[in-house]
Scaffold this motif. Structure first.
Motif, PDB file in Angstrom:
ATOM      1  N   LYS A 133      38.212  46.544  -3.831  1.00 23.26           N
ATOM      2  CA  LYS A 133      38.549  47.121  -5.141  1.00 23.26           C
ATOM      3  C   LYS A 133      39.490  46.250  -5.957  1.00 23.26           C
ATOM      4  O   LYS A 133      39.836  46.589  -7.089  1.00 23.26           O
ATOM      5  CB  LYS A 133      39.154  48.511  -4.944  1.00 23.26           C
ATOM      6  CG  LYS A 133      38.146  49.532  -4.413  1.00 23.26           C
ATOM      7  CD  LYS A 133      38.613  50.961  -4.695  1.00 23.26           C
ATOM      8  CE  LYS A 133      37.499  51.969  -4.520  1.00 23.26           C
ATOM      9  NZ  LYS A 133      37.060  52.106  -3.112  1.00 23.26           N
ATOM     10  N   ARG A 134      39.916  45.112  -5.394  1.00 25.41           N
ATOM     11  CA  ARG A 134      40.818  44.209  -6.136  1.00 25.41           C
ATOM     12  C   ARG A 134      40.059  43.477  -7.246  1.00 25.41           C
ATOM     13  O   ARG A 134      38.862  43.245  -7.150  1.00 25.41           O
ATOM     14  CB  ARG A 134      41.393  43.160  -5.188  1.00 25.41           C
ATOM     15  CG  ARG A 134      42.236  43.710  -4.067  1.00 25.41           C
ATOM     16  CD  ARG A 134      43.704  43.732  -4.421  1.00 25.41           C
ATOM     17  NE  ARG A 134      44.488  44.125  -3.247  1.00 25.41           N
ATOM     18  CZ  ARG A 134      45.111  43.261  -2.453  1.00 25.41           C
ATOM     19  NH1 ARG A 134      45.040  41.964  -2.688  1.00 25.41           N
ATOM     20  NH2 ARG A 134      45.794  43.688  -1.410  1.00 25.41           N
ATOM     21  N   ARG A 135      40.813  43.048  -8.256  1.00 24.42           N
ATOM     22  CA  ARG A 135      40.268  42.140  -9.265  1.00 24.42           C
ATOM     23  C   ARG A 135      40.746  40.726  -8.945  1.00 24.42           C
ATOM     24  O   ARG A 135      41.754  40.559  -8.248  1.00 24.42           O
ATOM     25  CB  ARG A 135      40.717  42.579 -10.661  1.00 24.42           C
ATOM     26  CG  ARG A 135      40.015  43.856 -11.077  1.00 24.42           C
ATOM     27  CD  ARG A 135      40.494  44.431 -12.387  1.00 24.42           C
ATOM     28  NE  ARG A 135      40.300  45.870 -12.390  1.00 24.42           N
ATOM     29  CZ  ARG A 135      39.149  46.475 -12.697  1.00 24.42           C
ATOM     30  NH1 ARG A 135      38.109  45.762 -13.090  1.00 24.42           N
ATOM     31  NH2 ARG A 135      39.037  47.785 -12.644  1.00 24.42           N
ATOM     32  N   PRO A 136      40.051  39.709  -9.453  1.00 27.43           N
ATOM     33  CA  PRO A 136      40.385  38.326  -9.069  1.00 27.43           C
ATOM     34  C   PRO A 136      41.873  37.983  -9.170  1.00 27.43           C
ATOM     35  O   PRO A 136      42.410  37.337  -8.267  1.00 27.43           O
ATOM     36  CB  PRO A 136      39.530  37.495 -10.024  1.00 27.43           C
ATOM     37  CG  PRO A 136      38.320  38.342 -10.243  1.00 27.43           C
ATOM     38  CD  PRO A 136      38.847  39.761 -10.285  1.00 27.43           C
ATOM     39  N   HIS A 137      42.579  38.444 -10.245  1.00 20.38           N
ATOM     40  CA  HIS A 137      43.991  38.057 -10.384  1.00 20.38           C
ATOM     41  C   HIS A 137      44.878  38.681  -9.320  1.00 20.38           C
ATOM     42  O   HIS A 137      46.044  38.327  -9.204  1.00 20.38           O
ATOM     43  CB  HIS A 137      44.499  38.392 -11.799  1.00 20.38           C
ATOM     44  CG  HIS A 137      44.646  39.854 -12.065  1.00 20.38           C
ATOM     45  ND1 HIS A 137      43.620  40.627 -12.549  1.00 20.38           N
ATOM     46  CD2 HIS A 137      45.689  40.690 -11.876  1.00 20.38           C
ATOM     47  CE1 HIS A 137      44.031  41.880 -12.657  1.00 20.38           C
ATOM     48  NE2 HIS A 137      45.287  41.944 -12.252  1.00 20.38           N
ATOM     49  N   GLU A 138      44.346  39.626  -8.550  1.00 21.05           N
ATOM     50  CA  GLU A 138      45.114  40.236  -7.464  1.00 21.05           C
ATOM     51  C   GLU A 138      44.808  39.582  -6.114  1.00 21.05           C
ATOM     52  O   GLU A 138      45.170  40.118  -5.072  1.00 21.05           O
ATOM     53  CB  GLU A 138      44.796  41.733  -7.376  1.00 21.05           C
ATOM     54  CG  GLU A 138      45.177  42.498  -8.634  1.00 21.05           C
ATOM     55  CD  GLU A 138      44.614  43.897  -8.651  1.00 21.05           C
ATOM     56  OE1 GLU A 138      45.203  44.751  -9.336  1.00 21.05           O
ATOM     57  OE2 GLU A 138      43.575  44.145  -7.992  1.00 21.05           O
ATOM     58  N   LEU A 139      44.122  38.460  -6.160  1.00 17.67           N
ATOM     59  CA  LEU A 139      43.720  37.781  -4.923  1.00 17.67           C
ATOM     60  C   LEU A 139      44.301  36.380  -4.865  1.00 17.67           C
ATOM     61  O   LEU A 139      44.515  35.735  -5.895  1.00 17.67           O
ATOM     62  CB  LEU A 139      42.185  37.667  -4.864  1.00 17.67           C
ATOM     63  CG  LEU A 139      41.389  38.961  -4.861  1.00 17.67           C
ATOM     64  CD1 LEU A 139      39.905  38.651  -5.009  1.00 17.67           C
ATOM     65  CD2 LEU A 139      41.651  39.754  -3.585  1.00 17.67           C
ATOM     66  N   SER A 140      44.523  35.893  -3.662  1.00 15.96           N
ATOM     67  CA  SER A 140      44.930  34.497  -3.485  1.00 15.96           C
ATOM     68  C   SER A 140      43.727  33.590  -3.780  1.00 15.96           C
ATOM     69  O   SER A 140      42.593  34.055  -3.876  1.00 15.96           O
ATOM     70  CB  SER A 140      45.409  34.278  -2.055  1.00 15.96           C
ATOM     71  OG  SER A 140      44.314  34.358  -1.167  1.00 15.96           O
ATOM     72  N   GLY A 141      43.984  32.304  -3.904  1.00 12.91           N
ATOM     73  CA  GLY A 141      42.900  31.358  -4.164  1.00 12.91           C
ATOM     74  C   GLY A 141      41.823  31.396  -3.088  1.00 12.91           C
ATOM     75  O   GLY A 141      40.626  31.391  -3.378  1.00 12.91           O
ATOM     76  N   GLY A 142      42.250  31.448  -1.843  1.00 14.92           N
ATOM     77  CA  GLY A 142      41.287  31.484  -0.738  1.00 14.92           C
ATOM     78  C   GLY A 142      40.436  32.742  -0.772  1.00 14.92           C
ATOM     79  O   GLY A 142      39.231  32.702  -0.493  1.00 14.92           O
ATOM     80  N   GLU A 143      41.081  33.861  -1.126  1.00 10.90           N
ATOM     81  CA  GLU A 143      40.332  35.114  -1.225  1.00 10.90           C
ATOM     82  C   GLU A 143      39.327  35.050  -2.373  1.00 10.90           C
ATOM     83  O   GLU A 143      38.184  35.512  -2.247  1.00 10.90           O
ATOM     84  CB  GLU A 143      41.301  36.282  -1.400  1.00 10.90           C
ATOM     85  CG  GLU A 143      42.100  36.576  -0.128  1.00 10.90           C
ATOM     86  CD  GLU A 143      43.342  37.436  -0.359  1.00 10.90           C
ATOM     87  OE1 GLU A 143      43.926  37.878   0.645  1.00 10.90           O
ATOM     88  OE2 GLU A 143      43.744  37.628  -1.527  1.00 10.90           O
ATOM     89  N   GLN A 144      39.740  34.461  -3.492  1.00 11.13           N
ATOM     90  CA  GLN A 144      38.805  34.328  -4.621  1.00 11.13           C
ATOM     91  C   GLN A 144      37.613  33.459  -4.234  1.00 11.13           C
ATOM     92  O   GLN A 144      36.469  33.742  -4.619  1.00 11.13           O
ATOM     93  CB  GLN A 144      39.518  33.719  -5.835  1.00 11.13           C
ATOM     94  CG  GLN A 144      40.528  34.664  -6.449  1.00 11.13           C
ATOM     95  CD  GLN A 144      41.124  34.101  -7.723  1.00 11.13           C
ATOM     96  OE1 GLN A 144      40.401  33.755  -8.661  1.00 11.13           O
ATOM     97  NE2 GLN A 144      42.435  33.989  -7.762  1.00 11.13           N
TER      98      GLN A 144
HETATM   99  P1  ADP Z   1      48.730  32.219  -2.226  1.00 11.75           P
HETATM  100  O1  ADP Z   1      49.999  31.845  -2.933  1.00 11.75           O
HETATM  101  O2  ADP Z   1      48.770  32.059  -0.735  1.00 11.75           O
HETATM  102  O3  ADP Z   1      47.491  31.645  -2.841  1.00 11.75           O
HETATM  103  P2  ADP Z   1      49.159  34.824  -3.383  1.00 11.75           P
HETATM  104  O4  ADP Z   1      50.647  34.726  -3.389  1.00 11.75           O
HETATM  105  O5  ADP Z   1      48.407  34.748  -4.659  1.00 11.75           O
HETATM  106  O6  ADP Z   1      48.537  33.791  -2.357  1.00 11.75           O
HETATM  107  O7  ADP Z   1      48.738  36.134  -2.669  1.00 11.75           O
HETATM  108  C1  ADP Z   1      49.192  36.464  -1.368  1.00 11.75           C
HETATM  109  C2  ADP Z   1      48.610  37.835  -0.977  1.00 11.75           C
HETATM  110  O8  ADP Z   1      49.054  38.825  -1.907  1.00 11.75           O
HETATM  111  C3  ADP Z   1      47.105  37.845  -0.997  1.00 11.75           C
HETATM  112  O9  ADP Z   1      46.632  38.502   0.161  1.00 11.75           O
HETATM  113  C4  ADP Z   1      46.758  38.619  -2.253  1.00 11.75           C
HETATM  114  O10 ADP Z   1      45.590  39.396  -2.035  1.00 11.75           O
HETATM  115  C5  ADP Z   1      47.948  39.496  -2.483  1.00 11.75           C
HETATM  116  N1  ADP Z   1      48.196  39.661  -3.933  1.00 11.75           N
HETATM  117  C6  ADP Z   1      48.478  38.686  -4.825  1.00 11.75           C
HETATM  118  N2  ADP Z   1      48.659  39.179  -6.086  1.00 11.75           N
HETATM  119  C7  ADP Z   1      48.471  40.512  -5.985  1.00 11.75           C
HETATM  120  C8  ADP Z   1      48.508  41.586  -6.933  1.00 11.75           C
HETATM  121  N3  ADP Z   1      48.787  41.412  -8.222  1.00 11.75           N
HETATM  122  N4  ADP Z   1      48.250  42.830  -6.482  1.00 11.75           N
HETATM  123  C9  ADP Z   1      47.976  43.034  -5.179  1.00 11.75           C
HETATM  124  N5  ADP Z   1      47.916  42.065  -4.236  1.00 11.75           N
HETATM  125  C10 ADP Z   1      48.164  40.817  -4.618  1.00 11.75           C
END
Ligand code: ADP
Ligand code: ADP
Length: 229
Positions: A133-144
């Motif tokens: 249910k996350r949107r791309p900006h809520e994911l890390s680069g690897g997750e995206q």
């Molecule tokens: P990285 O710096 O290792 O690329 P992030 O700091 O972007 O990773 O994200 C670390 C973790 O926090 C990831 O598992 C990501 O899904 C989660 N995350 C990042 N931003 C959000 C957000 N806005 N809302 C919820 N979860 C988030």
């Protein structure tokens, strides 16, 4: 699965060809790294495989199709057989993970009940089940990047092409992404990864196809980034 026979690609008549007389054969279920410095012709090769561009000379066969004679109206069918992922992920920012992946099936006209079945399956394959249910900006680069891989794979293509898939990722995350590609390869998908990530090429020791100034200079099983003397 992918054959190039003496393929030359010229973008303009006046400059050197981007690809010069290249012949390769990537079999069903292979995993190959396509390497070479920037401008060596890697993206040109990938774009030829998907018929985004056409060769100036030579023959290209992909998933049983001769791309010289393939009518334009059959190109969408060719692309169903090829999943593609990029360095910059190219996700739809206003859609959730599930919606991003489902969209790839909606455009193919897949029935809703099938989509509901297929999306969770592919998210599990790339270990994203908890993030649907996350949107791309809520994911890390690897997750995206894993979302992008899920989107490319949900239509079950025979071939997966990745253009610098680890270019925006830190080393540990890059390793994880290539492990995901390896897992996909083990299910029978032919995988070609264009990269200049020396570390991952040396870590995974797959087939290495190397271009230099558009010429094929090496094609080696279990290769490393730098050719061994
Ligand atoms: P990285 O710096 O290792 O690329 P992030 O700091 O972007 O990773 O994200 C670390 C973790 O926090 C990831 O598992 C990501 O899904 C989660 N995350 C990042 N931003 C959000 C957000 N806005 N809302 C919820 N979860 C988030
Ligand atoms: P790589 O992916 O290895 O960086 P490319 O396939 O993008 O290499 O480029 C190979 C060569 O073709 C380069 O010299 C590049 O400048 C040239 N080239 C790539 N795309 C185009 C284009 N659309 N028009 C003209 N030249 C191009």
């Amino acid at each position: 699965m992918i054959t190039f026979e003496n393929v030359t690609k010229r973008y303009t008549v006046s400059t050197d060809p981007a690809l010069a007389d290249v012949s390769i054969d990537v079999g069903r279920g292979d995993f190959a790294f396509l390497i070479g410095t920037s401008g060596s012709g890697k993206s040109t090769m990938l774009q030829l495989m998907t018929r985004q561009i056409t060769a100036s000379r030579g023959a290209i066969l992909v998933a049983g199709r001769d791309l010289r004679t393939l009518p334009d109206r059959h190109v969408p069918q060719l692309r169903r057989d090829i999943g593609v992922v990029f360095q910059d992920f190219r996700l739809l920012e206003n859609k959730t993970v599930t919606q991003n992946v489902a969209f790839a099936l909606q455009v193919l006209g897949t029935k809703r009940h099938r989509i509901k079945q297929m999306v969770p399956e592919i998210l599990e394959l790339v270990s994203l089940d908890g993030l649907a249910k996350r949107r791309p900006h809520e994911l890390s680069g690897g997750e995206q990047q894993r979302v992008a891989i899920a989107r490319a794979m949900v239509k079950k293509p025979q071939i997966l092409l990745a253009d610098e898939p680890t270019g925006n990722l830190d080393p540990d995350t890059s390793t994880e992404i290539v492990k995901v590609l390896e897992r996909i390869n083990k299910t029978g998908t032919t995988v070609v990864v264009a990269t200049h990530d020396e570390r991952i090429v040396d870590l995974f020791r797959k087939r290495v196809i190397e271009l230099h100034n558009g010429k094929l200079v090496r094609d080696e099983q279990l290769g490393s980034y730098i050719a061994e003397p």
